[in-house]
Design an enzyme around this catalytic site. Structure first.
Site, PDB file in Angstrom:
ATOM      1  N   ASP A   1     -18.689 -45.400  28.990  1.00 19.65           N
ATOM      2  CA  ASP A   1     -17.871 -46.511  28.542  1.00 19.65           C
ATOM      3  C   ASP A   1     -18.027 -47.640  29.559  1.00 19.65           C
ATOM      4  O   ASP A   1     -18.757 -47.514  30.528  1.00 19.65           O
ATOM      5  CB  ASP A   1     -16.411 -46.091  28.373  1.00 19.65           C
ATOM      6  CG  ASP A   1     -15.781 -45.615  29.680  1.00 19.65           C
ATOM      7  OD1 ASP A   1     -16.486 -45.550  30.704  1.00 19.65           O
ATOM      8  OD2 ASP A   1     -14.584 -45.289  29.671  1.00 19.65           O
TER       9      ASP A   1
ATOM     10  N   ASP B   1     -12.754 -41.510  29.577  1.00 17.69           N
ATOM     11  CA  ASP B   1     -11.454 -41.054  30.070  1.00 17.69           C
ATOM     12  C   ASP B   1     -10.325 -41.199  29.055  1.00 17.69           C
ATOM     13  O   ASP B   1      -9.210 -40.780  29.297  1.00 17.69           O
ATOM     14  CB  ASP B   1     -11.066 -41.794  31.349  1.00 17.69           C
ATOM     15  CG  ASP B   1     -10.930 -43.306  31.121  1.00 17.69           C
ATOM     16  OD1 ASP B   1     -11.225 -43.773  30.010  1.00 17.69           O
ATOM     17  OD2 ASP B   1     -10.519 -44.005  32.060  1.00 17.69           O
TER      18      ASP B   1
ATOM     19  N   ASN C   1     -36.800  -3.160  48.097  1.00 21.56           N
ATOM     20  CA  ASN C   1     -36.098  -4.136  47.254  1.00 21.56           C
ATOM     21  C   ASN C   1     -34.938  -4.776  47.998  1.00 21.56           C
ATOM     22  O   ASN C   1     -34.714  -5.987  47.919  1.00 21.56           O
ATOM     23  CB  ASN C   1     -35.563  -3.455  45.987  1.00 21.56           C
ATOM     24  CG  ASN C   1     -36.674  -2.923  45.106  1.00 21.56           C
ATOM     25  OD1 ASN C   1     -37.803  -3.389  45.187  1.00 21.56           O
ATOM     26  ND2 ASN C   1     -36.355  -1.940  44.281  1.00 21.56           N
TER      27      ASN C   1
ATOM     28  N   ASP D   1     -34.512  -8.740  49.266  1.00 24.53           N
ATOM     29  CA  ASP D   1     -33.415  -9.512  48.674  1.00 24.53           C
ATOM     30  C   ASP D   1     -32.749 -10.448  49.683  1.00 24.53           C
ATOM     31  O   ASP D   1     -32.195 -11.479  49.299  1.00 24.53           O
ATOM     32  CB  ASP D   1     -32.336  -8.579  48.096  1.00 24.53           C
ATOM     33  CG  ASP D   1     -32.748  -7.994  46.752  1.00 24.53           C
ATOM     34  OD1 ASP D   1     -33.691  -8.522  46.147  1.00 24.53           O
ATOM     35  OD2 ASP D   1     -32.126  -7.008  46.329  1.00 24.53           O
TER      36      ASP D   1
END
Length: 837
Positions: A325, A584, A677, A681
């Site tokens: 706007d 708004d 693993n 990680d």
């Protein structure tokens, strides 16, 4: 308490609720809240934390792994199952802890933008958070407010409520005081309000009957809190998950059957296959996304931007069109009255007086127009308010019925077009004449001063001698008296901000209800040299095909109504754009709902704040550029994890599958696979804090599944080449035993996966793009731990053996070759590639 509260009198309801017209005291309200009479549709923190922890185990691969470990325990192997269980617990706990921290951070941010309700407490009107409302509270509602609970109407004025989420009816329902039959259907309960609806226009005083889960439609309201349709990013992540699932299932099942064919132990083969599946699956992806988003949201909060819906931060990175706007976003937002004038543009005391009376006595939502008028301090001690017709977004007028002790006068102000619709006469030089005689002059003045940037309202009046109250039907045959000219200058830095957004690949489109002349003036001020303008009346008569062809070329949409805003957003999305919308006002709600990224401000009406993904604590377009950057950084770091996890895991799986074909033993024990693993990680968990190259945030980004697949295959196979080189050295050069082979490959596998993180994280040569300090620290720590673990008691638990120094030197050589080869491959891979992520 009778559920059919709409069928009892106000007096009986007050008695049942133990309340009165003056409302509750703070002490009474606090007591009711402690007694549990205020039950809201929010999860219990303790239970949600427990659910979050349990959810980390919601993986069929983990269930199989735990089940196989338990069977192994019962068959006499007591050490390995415990080790596997401990690794699984550590991995899930780390994921839980990170995700819990992200969840709590977001919860803290959301508390800053709570929806509040105007309530009577201790006979004073105060604003309270929705969660503090209890049965018996007296609440005041006006246009734009959410209905906070199931309520009974005590008094109202032109009070219309949108109950479409409750009744399915699209037309607003008129609400007023009264008593109805208990059998009255939902859509006709005109004296009752239900949680989940919102106010369209008018004013009302209501008493709260039921709250939260105790509301008659509590279950419906919970459905209102449903997540919206999946975003583009979420949809692509889901597709990617299905793709990995298919590959994982096919390859791991084949490997498991192959090991059984060669008569290897069933349980060990099963555990190995499942551990391998877990290694291939980026099981940390949900946590990594949550942590990345929360990290970005916290950084945004420091810039006074609250991210309500985390995934919208990803959409920020993809956004290429921002619709906004005008007032308060492109302009300063502090409207001032320049002048109150008559038809000939002469200063008019009467116009000023009547407009001041109108602004003083109106009791609807606070707005900058009336605040600007009230700065004039016009003496009106002799005036008394009789009635009011509140402003709504359809009439675009506000009327006050008042008396100056001589006459009863209806004073109406609003958009000029809407004022002229109800005006039959005009006051010219103190005389009343037909408006048709001066209408052309009125429109000429309007066009001239609008094109100079003034916001112009019209003012009209009518004397009504006999009535004590009025409805909007009395807005007729009025006398046009003059204009109100307001100024709202364009912000000084807005041109620079729009330029910054354009440099980031985000184009701006203005969507405003203001007239085309003001919109054009503002457009030119902010850098549109020859703005292409489409007005609402033309859009109304335009075919969908014609609009689809033109929508991308329009710079300014002027004189637009709320439904047209939604249509504009929808058509821009259909053209393949990722669209953000900033607004708004109550009339912005449909457009906010339609946008990919919905943005509002803390001062917005309730329904808009609830509809928005992003809340600005300051209405400043510049912070949106920061949001775009943070969204792209978040996206970039998420993609880094996907590239790291999928390429490394795919390479390891391909290597393990190949090694299983010619080795007489498993290339790595299940517990060693899980440890691998877990260690790989750790660097990936730090990816949210990693620095991001400027090139990765300079353009809109979207997830490209085919690109990820190519990356995974190319760099996964490169990883496998050096794994096979390691196998060759371990078997044919160093002639290692089973335990030594597994230890050697464990070390090479973890070190290569950790160090290659520094290469994959950037398109530049890795030495020209320094990683974030936490990522660098996690890589360094993982490398040190991996080198030392075989020499510790922990190494014996994992069946590691100590390796010779010649092999250690060989690993260094392999890693150097791997990094150099990956760098060269990366340069070729990205050369001439379109910017797709």
């Amino acid at each position: 308490m009778d559920r059919a509260f709409w069928s009892i009198t106000k007096e009986l309801l007050f008695s049942l609720l133990q309340t009165e017209e003056a409302g509750l005291t703070k002490k009474e309200a606090l007591l009711r809240k402690k007694e549990g009479k205020a039950t809201f549709l929010t999860p219990n923190n303790r239970s949600s934390t427990l659910v979050l922890f349990i959810r980390q185990f919601n993986n069929p691969l983990i269930f199989i792994l735990l089940g196989a470990s338990a069977l192994s325990w019962f068959l006499g192997n007591s050490i390995d199952p415990i080790i596997i269980l401990v690794i699984v617990l550590i991995s899930t706990f780390l994921s839980f802890w990170q995700e819990k921290g992200a969840k709590e951070a977001v919860s803290d941010l959301l508390s800053l933008v709570q929806v509040k309700v105007q309530v009577l407490r201790d006979k004073k009107e105060i604003n309270l958070p929705l969660a503090d409302i209890v049965p018996g509270d007296i609440v005041f509602l006006s246009a734009g407010d959410l209905v906070p609970a199931d309520c009974y109407v005590l008094s109202s004025k032109d009070f219309f409520v949108d109950e479409s989420t409750i009744t399915g009816e699209t037309l607003s329902a008129l609400k007023k005081e009264g008593v109805l039959l208990s059998s009255t259907p939902v859509s006709m309960r005109s004296n009752a309000l239900f949680m989940g609806s919102h106010v369209v226009s008018g004013l009302a005083k209501v008493v709260v009957v039921f709250t939260g889960k105790n509301t008659e439609f509590g279950e419906v309201v919970q459905n209102l809190q449903r997540s919206s349709q999946k975003t583009d990013f979420e949809h692509r992540i889901q597709q990617f998950g299905y793709y990995l699932m298919t590959i994982t299932f096919a390859l791991v099942l084949s490997l498991f059957l192959f090991n059984l064919y060669f008569h290897r132990p069933f349980l060990q083969s099963l555990l190995f296959a499942v551990a391998l599946a877990i290694g291939l699956t980026p099981q940390l992806l949900p946590m990594i996304i949550s942590v990345n988003l929360a990290h970005g949201a916290k950084k945004m909060a420091k810039k006074k931007v609250i991210v309500k819906k985390l995934v919208s931060l990803e959409n920020f990175g993809s956004m290429n069109i921002l619709c906004s706007d005008k007032t308060g976003t492109l302009t300063v937002g502090k409207i001032s009255l320049e002048s109150a004038v008559d038809i000939h543009m002469n200063k008019s005391e009467k116009t000023l007086l009547y407009s001041y009376v109108n602004a003083t006595f109106q009791t609807g939502y606070v707005n900058p127009i009336d605040q600007a008028l009230l700065q004039e301090k016009v003496p009106i001690a002799s005036w008394k308010k009789l009635d009011e017709i509140p402003y709504d977004f359809l009439r675009k007028r506000l009327s006050i019925f008042a008396t100056d002790a001589i006459s009863n006068i209806l004073i109406t102000k609003g958009a000029l077009k809407n004022i002229l619709e109800v005006s039959s006469y005009a006051e010219v030089d103190g005389k009343i004449q037909e408006i048709a005689l001066v209408k052309k002059e009125i429109l000429h003045v309007f066009e001239k001063y609008s094109s100079l940037g003034y916001r112009i309202l019209g003012l009209a009046y009518r004397k009504i001698p006999t009535l004590l109250s009025v409805t909007h039907e009395e807005e007729k045959e009025m006398i046009f008296v003059g204009f109100l000219l307001f100024q709202d200058p364009v912000k000084e830095d807005v041109v620079k901000t729009i330029g910054l957004l354009q440099n980031l690949g985000v184009s701006l489109k203005i969507i405003t209800g203001d007239n085309r002349f003001v919109a054009s003036y503002v457009g030119k001020k902010i850098g549109f040299s020859h703005p292409r303008i489409l007005v609402g009346s033309d859009l109304l008569h335009m075919s969908d095909t014609a609009f689809w062809n033109q929508v991308s070329d329009i710079d300014i949409f002027a004189e637009i109504d709320p439904n047209q805003k939604e249509k504009i957003i929808s058509f821009l999305k259909k053209r393949g754009n990722v669209v953000g919308y900033m607004g708004d006002g109550f009339n912005d709600a449909p457009a906010l709902h339609a946008a990919d990224v919905s943005i509002s401000v803390e001062q917005a009406v309730d329904i808009v704040k609830e509809s928005s993904d992003i809340i600005l604590l300051e209405k400043n377009l510049a912070v949106l550029a920061v949001g775009v950057m943070e969204g792209r950084k978040t996206f970039a770091n998420t993609m880094k994890y996907i590239f790291m996890a999928t390429s490394a895991n795919f390479g390891n799986m391909f290597s393990m599958a190949g090694a299983s074909l010619f080795l007489p033993f498993l290339p790595m024990l299940p517990k060693q696979v899980l440890l691998t693993n877990l260690l790989t990680d750790f660097p990936e968990m730090a990816i949210a804090t990693d620095s991001v190259d400027k090139e990765m945030v300079s353009h809109p980004v979207r997830m490209d599944l085919k690109f990820i697949q190519r990356f995974m295959i190319v760099f996964g196979l490169i990883s496998s080449v050096f794994d096979y080189l390691t196998f060759f050295l371990l078997i044919y050069v160093f002639k290692y035993s089973e335990s030594q082979f597994q230890t050697g490959w464990f070390i090479e596998s973890v070190l290569s996966a950790s160090l290659i993180t520094l290469v994959i994280r950037t398109r530049k040569p890795f030495y020209k793009s320094l990683p974030g300090k936490y990522l660098a620290l996690s890589v360094f720590s993982t490398v040190i731990f991996t080198l030392l673990v075989p020499y510790t008691p922990l190494g014996r638990l994992f069946s590691f053996s100590t390796d010779s120094w010649p092999f250690a030197l060989a690993i260094v050589g392999i890693l150097i070759l791997y990094i150099l080869f990956a760098e060269c491959a990366k340069k070729i891979f990205y050369k001439g590639l379109r910017k797709k992520y």
